[in-house]
Scaffold this active site. Structure first.
Site, PDB file in Angstrom:
ATOM      1  N   SER B 317     -31.138  -9.353  31.883  1.00 58.75           N
ATOM      2  CA  SER B 317     -32.525  -9.656  32.256  1.00 58.75           C
ATOM      3  C   SER B 317     -33.158  -8.447  32.959  1.00 58.75           C
ATOM      4  O   SER B 317     -34.307  -8.097  32.715  1.00 58.75           O
ATOM      5  CB  SER B 317     -32.560 -10.882  33.172  1.00 58.75           C
ATOM      6  OG  SER B 317     -33.823 -11.011  33.748  1.00 58.75           O
ATOM      7  N   TRP B 320     -33.883  -5.925  30.395  1.00 61.04           N
ATOM      8  CA  TRP B 320     -35.032  -6.361  29.595  1.00 61.04           C
ATOM      9  C   TRP B 320     -36.331  -5.873  30.248  1.00 61.04           C
ATOM     10  O   TRP B 320     -37.273  -5.480  29.568  1.00 61.04           O
ATOM     11  CB  TRP B 320     -35.054  -7.898  29.502  1.00 61.04           C
ATOM     12  CG  TRP B 320     -36.230  -8.438  28.739  1.00 61.04           C
ATOM     13  CD1 TRP B 320     -36.296  -8.685  27.402  1.00 61.04           C
ATOM     14  CD2 TRP B 320     -37.513  -8.819  29.262  1.00 61.04           C
ATOM     15  NE1 TRP B 320     -37.540  -9.182  27.065  1.00 61.04           N
ATOM     16  CE2 TRP B 320     -38.306  -9.271  28.188  1.00 61.04           C
ATOM     17  CE3 TRP B 320     -38.073  -8.805  30.546  1.00 61.04           C
ATOM     18  CZ2 TRP B 320     -39.613  -9.718  28.341  1.00 61.04           C
ATOM     19  CZ3 TRP B 320     -39.383  -9.242  30.707  1.00 61.04           C
ATOM     20  CH2 TRP B 320     -40.137  -9.698  29.610  1.00 61.04           C
ATOM     21  N   HIS B 321     -36.340  -5.898  31.593  1.00 66.78           N
ATOM     22  CA  HIS B 321     -37.567  -5.520  32.295  1.00 66.78           C
ATOM     23  C   HIS B 321     -37.879  -4.033  32.191  1.00 66.78           C
ATOM     24  O   HIS B 321     -39.042  -3.652  32.259  1.00 66.78           O
ATOM     25  CB  HIS B 321     -37.493  -5.940  33.760  1.00 66.78           C
ATOM     26  CG  HIS B 321     -37.773  -7.391  33.954  1.00 66.78           C
ATOM     27  ND1 HIS B 321     -36.807  -8.350  33.835  1.00 66.78           N
ATOM     28  CD2 HIS B 321     -38.923  -8.058  34.224  1.00 66.78           C
ATOM     29  CE1 HIS B 321     -37.343  -9.541  34.035  1.00 66.78           C
ATOM     30  NE2 HIS B 321     -38.629  -9.399  34.260  1.00 66.78           N
ATOM     31  N   GLY B 322     -36.882  -3.229  32.067  1.00 67.93           N
ATOM     32  CA  GLY B 322     -37.185  -1.808  31.954  1.00 67.93           C
ATOM     33  C   GLY B 322     -35.951  -0.951  31.840  1.00 67.93           C
ATOM     34  O   GLY B 322     -34.863  -1.333  32.279  1.00 67.93           O
ATOM     35  N   PHE B 474     -43.460  -4.024  29.984  1.00 66.46           N
ATOM     36  CA  PHE B 474     -42.166  -4.522  29.512  1.00 66.46           C
ATOM     37  C   PHE B 474     -42.279  -4.979  28.073  1.00 66.46           C
ATOM     38  O   PHE B 474     -41.407  -5.469  27.491  1.00 66.46           O
ATOM     39  CB  PHE B 474     -41.669  -5.655  30.405  1.00 66.46           C
ATOM     40  CG  PHE B 474     -41.673  -5.281  31.870  1.00 66.46           C
ATOM     41  CD1 PHE B 474     -41.157  -4.065  32.281  1.00 66.46           C
ATOM     42  CD2 PHE B 474     -42.227  -6.110  32.811  1.00 66.46           C
ATOM     43  CE1 PHE B 474     -41.187  -3.703  33.613  1.00 66.46           C
ATOM     44  CE2 PHE B 474     -42.252  -5.755  34.156  1.00 66.46           C
ATOM     45  CZ  PHE B 474     -41.729  -4.551  34.550  1.00 66.46           C
TER      46      PHE B 474
END
Lengths: 313, 474
Positions: B317, B320-322, B474
Site C-alpha cells: 500500500s 502504491w502511494h509513491g 498517485f
C-alpha cells in the site's frame, strides 16, 4: 420537467441568498479594510494607491521596503519622500501602483528597486500574488488589466464583493482594531528597518537553470519606464546589494540595464559592490540589509542621484 | 482539469446538461467523450496508455469468460500488462536509482539508463480499477462487458478517473445501463457533497498546505513546536485534500444519478488503527483486502503468517502511494501498528481495567481517538517528508519540543484553526449525533443559511491559488 423546475427554482433561491450575503459580507469587509489604522500593512497599499503624493517615491519589493530610508531622501532633497515597497510583490505590483499614482499626480523622482531575477519566469507565483490588488479592482479601473493577468476568469470572479477581500477579514479586523506586530510599528514613511545581522559566509548563487524571461514581466517593466518617460519623471533603477555572489550578466540584469539606459535613465547594480559583499554585519539575511546596511546604502543612492542631477544641470 | 477550477465549473454544467438532454442510448457516449476530454486536459498523449490498457482488459475479460480452465492465463496477461505499465511509469526510475546506489557502494556504475517520463495522472487509480474488473470476471462475480464503450467508461468515468474512489464493476457497470432521470433528491445530495468537498479542499487543505510546505520543505530551520504543528496540520491537509476530492467526485456523479463508493468515514474519530483503515480511503483498503490480503490467507493462517500478511499488504500500500522510501516506510509503520495492536490487545485491555477506564467509556473513547490520531500523525510525517533524512530530523525535533513557533503570518494559523474547527464540529455531530445535521436540516431556513454560510466561507477564506489535489500524483 416538473423536477427541472423544482431544481431550477431552488437553485435560483440559493443563488439569490448567496448574492445578498455576498453584498452584505463583502460590503462589511470592505468597510473594515478601508478603515484600517495607519500602521497596518494593508493601509500602506491603500495609502500608496489613493492618497500618497510625495514627490520622491521608492518602488520595489521587500528589498526596497527595507533598504531605502525615506527620511534620508526627504532631508537631502528637501521634499517629501515615501517608500511604497512591499514584500513579495514585484514588477506587476509596481506597474499597478505607478498607474494609480499617475492618475492622481506626477512624482518628481522615482527610484525602482528590482531583483536580480525580477523578470524570470517563476511559474504562477508572481501572478497569484496579484490578489493583493483585488480590493482595488472595482474602484481602480487602471489596474484591472494587470490583475486580469492572474487568470482569464478574474474579471468574473471579481463580481463577488467577498472574493475581492478573500483572506483579508482577519488582517483587516486587526488593522482596524490597531493590533499589530511590534516591528510594523517602526515603519517610517513606508520604510521598515530590519535589526540583527547575518552570521553566514558568502556563498555563490549560481543557478543551473537557464534564466528565461517572462514576457509579461518584461512588458510591465517597459510600461513602467515608458510611463515615467512620458510624464517627464526622473527614474533611477537599482539592484540593491545581496549577500551572495550573483552573476552580473544574467538576463534580467542585462535587459533592465539596457532598457533603462536606452530610455535615458540611470541604472546601477550593487550585486558586486565589495563594501557590502565583504561585510555580513550589514545584512539581516542574504537578501536584506539591516538598518546599518540600509543607512550606508541609502547614502550611496542619494550620492548617485545628487551627482547625476548635478551633471544634468 | 482540476475540480477546483473555473474550467471544471463550466465543464460540469455543460456535460451534465448534455447528459440529461440526450436520449438514454447516447448518454454513455457523452460521458465517455467528456471523460476523454477531462483526462486529456492534463497530458493529452497519456490517453494512449489508458486506451491500450482498456483494449487489453476488455478482451481479457471476454476471453476469461470463454476460456474455461485456461482462464488463468488471460488473468495473468491482464495483470502483467496493468502492473507492467504501472511498474514502468511509476517504479522504473525508483528501482534504477536504488540499483545505482547499491552498485556505487561497490564502485560500479549502473549501465541501465533512466527514463525521462512523467507519471500519467491517476495511473494507480485506474490501473487498480481495471484490475478489479478482470479479477471479478475471473472469479465469476462479474459478467464480461461486451459493450466496449461501456467498459471504457467504467475505467474512465471522469468523476473518479484520476483519484478514485476505486470502483468495483459490480457497483458501477450496471449503473451505466440504467436510465437516469433528472431527480431533485440526487441533484441536491450531489451538490451538497460537492459544496462540502470544495470547503474541505479550498478552506482547509489548501490553507494548511501553506504552513505545512513552509515547515516541511525547510525542516532544518524550524523548531520542534513548529514541526509538530505542521505535522498535525498535514494530517488534516491530506484528509481534506483527498476526502474533499472524493466528495466532489461522489457529488458530481450523484447529480447525474450515479452512486459511487463512499471513500472516507470520519477517519480521525477512529478509536484504533484498524478502525482508522476501515474509515480511510475505503475503496483502496477494501481493494487490498479483497485482492491481496485475503488471497494471501488473511487471518486464517498461522499467527506469524498473519502478521506477515498484514505487514506485506501495508508495505505494498505504501509503494502504491509513491515510488519513494518515505511512502514504503509509511506503509511499514502502519503495518507494524496493526501487528502491535494485535500483540498488545490483551495487555492494553488489562491496563484499561487497572486504571478503571472501562467505567468511563466516553473518556476511554476520547483517549483512544487521541492516541490513534497521534499514531496516524507520526506515520504521516514520513508520508509528507521530502526524504527519510528529513523525516528523521522532523521527528527528532518534535520530540525535543523546543524553540519558537513559526508564525510569520498569524492569520494563516488562525484561518487554519477556523477551518479545522468547523470540520471537527461537523464530523463530531455526524459521528455521535447523526440526527443533527445543518446541511440536511429539515428546517429550510437553517439549511439555506448553511449553504450560504459555506459558500461565504469559501469566498472569504478559501485559497483560490491552491495547487493540485495531492492524490493526483498517485
Amino acid at each position: 420537467m416538473k423536477e427541472f423546475y423544482k431544481i431550477f427554482t431552488k437553485l435560483i433561491i440559493v443563488l439569490l441568498v448567496v448574492f445578498i450575503a455576498d453584498r452584505l459580507f463583502g460590503g462589511l469587509i470592505q468597510k473594515i479594510y478601508f478603515n484600517q489604522k495607519e500602521i497596518s500593512q494593508y493601509f500602506k497599499i491603500t495609502y500608496s494607491i489613493e492618497k500618497m503624493d510625495a514627490p520622491i517615491v521608492i518602488f520595489g519589493s521587500s528589498r526596497a521596503y527595507h533598504h531605502y530610508i525615506s527620511n534620508e531622501f526627504q532631508k537631502e532633497f528637501n521634499m517629501p519622500s515615501y517608500n511604497v515597497g512591499r514584500g513579495g510583490n514585484f514588477m506587476f505590483y509596481q506597474e499597478a501602483l505607478l498607474k494609480s499614482i499617475l492618475k492622481r499626480y506626477t512624482p518628481d523622482i522615482i527610484i525602482l528597486d528590482i531583483l536580480p531575477n525580477e523578470f524570470s519566469d517563476k511559474g504562477n507565483i508572481d501572478y497569484d500574488r496579484l490578489s493583493v490588488l483585488l480590493p482595488y479592482y472595482k474602484k481602480h479601473p487602471e489596474i484591472r488589466s494587470i490583475v486580469n493577468l492572474k487568470s482569464p476568469f478574474e474579471k468574473y470572479k471579481s463580481y463577488s464583493e467577498t472574493y475581492r477581500f478573500n483572506s483579508l477579514l482577519l488582517p483587516s479586523i486587526s488593522g482596524w482594531l490597531d493590533i499589530h506586530k511590534r516591528s510594523q510599528r517602526d515603519t517610517l514613511q513606508g520604510f521598515l528597518p530590519l535589526h540583527g545581522s547575518l552570521k553566514m559566509e558568502l556563498k555563490e548563487n549560481k543557478s543551473t537553470q537557464p534564466d528565461i524571461l517572462d514576457t509579461n514581466k518584461v512588458n510591465a517593466f517597459k510600461t513602467f519606464i515608458t510611463l515615467c518617460k512620458q510624464k517627464g519623471i526622473e527614474v533611477y533603477v537599482f539592484i540593491s546589494p545581496s549577500y551572495s555572489l550573483n552573476e552580473e550578466t544574467n538576463t534580467t540584469v542585462k535587459f533592465a540595464s539596457d532598457f533603462t539606459r536606452n530610455a535615458g535613465y540611470y541604472f546601477q547594480s550593487y550585486l558586486e559592490d565589495t563594501t557590502f559583499l565583504n561585510n555580513n554585519s550589514l545584512f539581516k539575511d542574504q537578501l536584506h540589509l539591516n538598518i546599518d546596511g540600509a543607512e550606508l546604502y541609502t547614502k550611496k543612492v542619494i550620492q548617485i542621484i545628487k551627482s547625476h542631477r548635478a551633471a544634468k544641470q | 482539469m482540476l475540480f477546483n477550477s473555473v474550467h471544471f465549473f463550466f465543464f460540469f454544467l455543460i456535460v451534465t446538461s448534455f447528459y440529461f438532454i440526450s436520449p438514454h442510448k447516447y448518454r454513455w457516449f457523452i460521458l465517455l467523450l467528456a471523460s476523454c476530454y477531462f483526462y486529456m486536459a492534463f497530458v493529452p498523449m497519456y490517453i494512449l496508455i489508458l486506451a491500450f490498457t482498456i483494449v487489453v482488459d476488455y478482451f481479457a475479460g471476454i476471453f476469461l469468460e470463454k476460456a474455461g480452465s485456461k482462464k488463468k492465463k488471460f488473468l495473468i496477461l491482464s495483470l502483467v500488462v496493468n502492473i507492467g505499465i504501472l511498474a514502468v511509469f511509476k517504479y522504473y526510475n525508483f528501482i534504477n536509482e536504488n540499483i545505482s546506489l547499491l552498485l556505487s557502494n561497490f564502485g560500479v556504475n549502473n549501465p541501465i539508463p533512466y527514463l525521462k517520463i512523467l507519471l500519467p495522472i491517476g495511473l494507480s487509480f485506474h490501473t487498480f480499477q481495471a484490475m478489479s474488473y478482470t479479477i471479478e470476471v475471473y472469479r465469476g462475480n462479474q459478467k464480461a462487458e461486451r459493450n466496449f464503450g461501456i467498459y471504457a467508461l467504467y475505467v474512465m468515468f471522469y468523476p473518479q478517473l484520476v483519484a478514485g474512489p476505486i470502483e468495483r464493476p459490480q457497483n458501477i457497470l450496471h449503473q451505466f445501463y440504467e436510465k437516469k432521470t433528472l431527480n431533485y433528491e440526487d441533484v441536491a445530495a450531489g451538490l451538497k457533497l460537492m459544496l462540502w468537498g470544495f470547503f474541505q479542499k479550498l478552506v482547509i487543505a489548501d490553507r494548511l498546505s501553506i504552513y505545512v510546505d513552509a515547515a516541511y520543505n525547510n525542516p532544518q530551520n524550524h523548531s520542534g513546536i513548529t514541526l509538530l504543528l505542521a505535522s498535525v496540520f498535514f494530517a488534516f491537509q491530506i484528509y481534506c485534500d483527498f476526502a474533499g476530492y472524493s466528495n466532489i467526485a461522489l457529488g458530481v456523479a450523484r447529480v447525474m444519478g450515479f452512486r459511487l463508493m463512499v471513500n472516507f468515514k470520519r477517519p480521525y474519530f477512529a478509536t484504533s488503527i484498524s478502525e482508522f483503515w476501515r474509515r480511510w480511503h475505503i475503496s483502496l483498503s477494501s481493494w487490498f483486502t479483497d485482492y491481496l490480503y485475503i488471497p494471501l490467507g488473511g487471518n486464517r493462517v498461522s499467527v506469524p503468517r498473519w502478521y506477515f500478511n498484514l505487514f506485506f499488504v501495508f508495505l505494498v500500500s505504501g509503494l502504491w502511494h509513491g515510488a519513494n522510501w518515505t511512502f514504503i516506510i509509511w506503509g511499514a509503520i502502519n503495518g507494524l501498528y496493526l501487528i502491535f495492536s494485535i500483540i498488545f490487545k490483551k495487555p492494553i485491555a488489562r491496563i484499561s481495567s487497572i486504571l478503571q477506564l472501562n467505567k468511563f467509556p466516553k473518556l476511554l473513547t476520547v483517549i483512544q481517538i487521541f492516541i490513534t490520531f497521534f499514531l496516524a500523525v507520526f506515520a504521516w510525517t514520513f508520508f509528507r517528508a521530502n526524504s527519510i533524512t528529513d523525516a528523521s530530523l522532523i521527528i527528532k525535533k518534535i520530540f525535543t519540543f523546543k524553540g519558537p513557533l513559526f508564525a510569520e503570518d498569524p492569520f494563516l494559523i488562525m484561518y487554519s484553526i477556523i477551518g479545522i474547527s468547523i470540520l471537527l464540529i461537523r464530523e463530531f455531530f455526524l459521528e455521535f449525533y447523526p440526527g443533527i445535521s445543518l446541511l440536511n436540516n429539515k428546517n429550510v431556513v437553517i439549511r439555506y443559511a448553511t449553504y450560504t454560510g459555506i459558500i461565504m466561507l469559501i469566498l472569504m477564506i478559501g485559497v483560490f491559488d491552491g495547487g493540485q489535489f495531492i492524490y493526483f500524483q498517485f
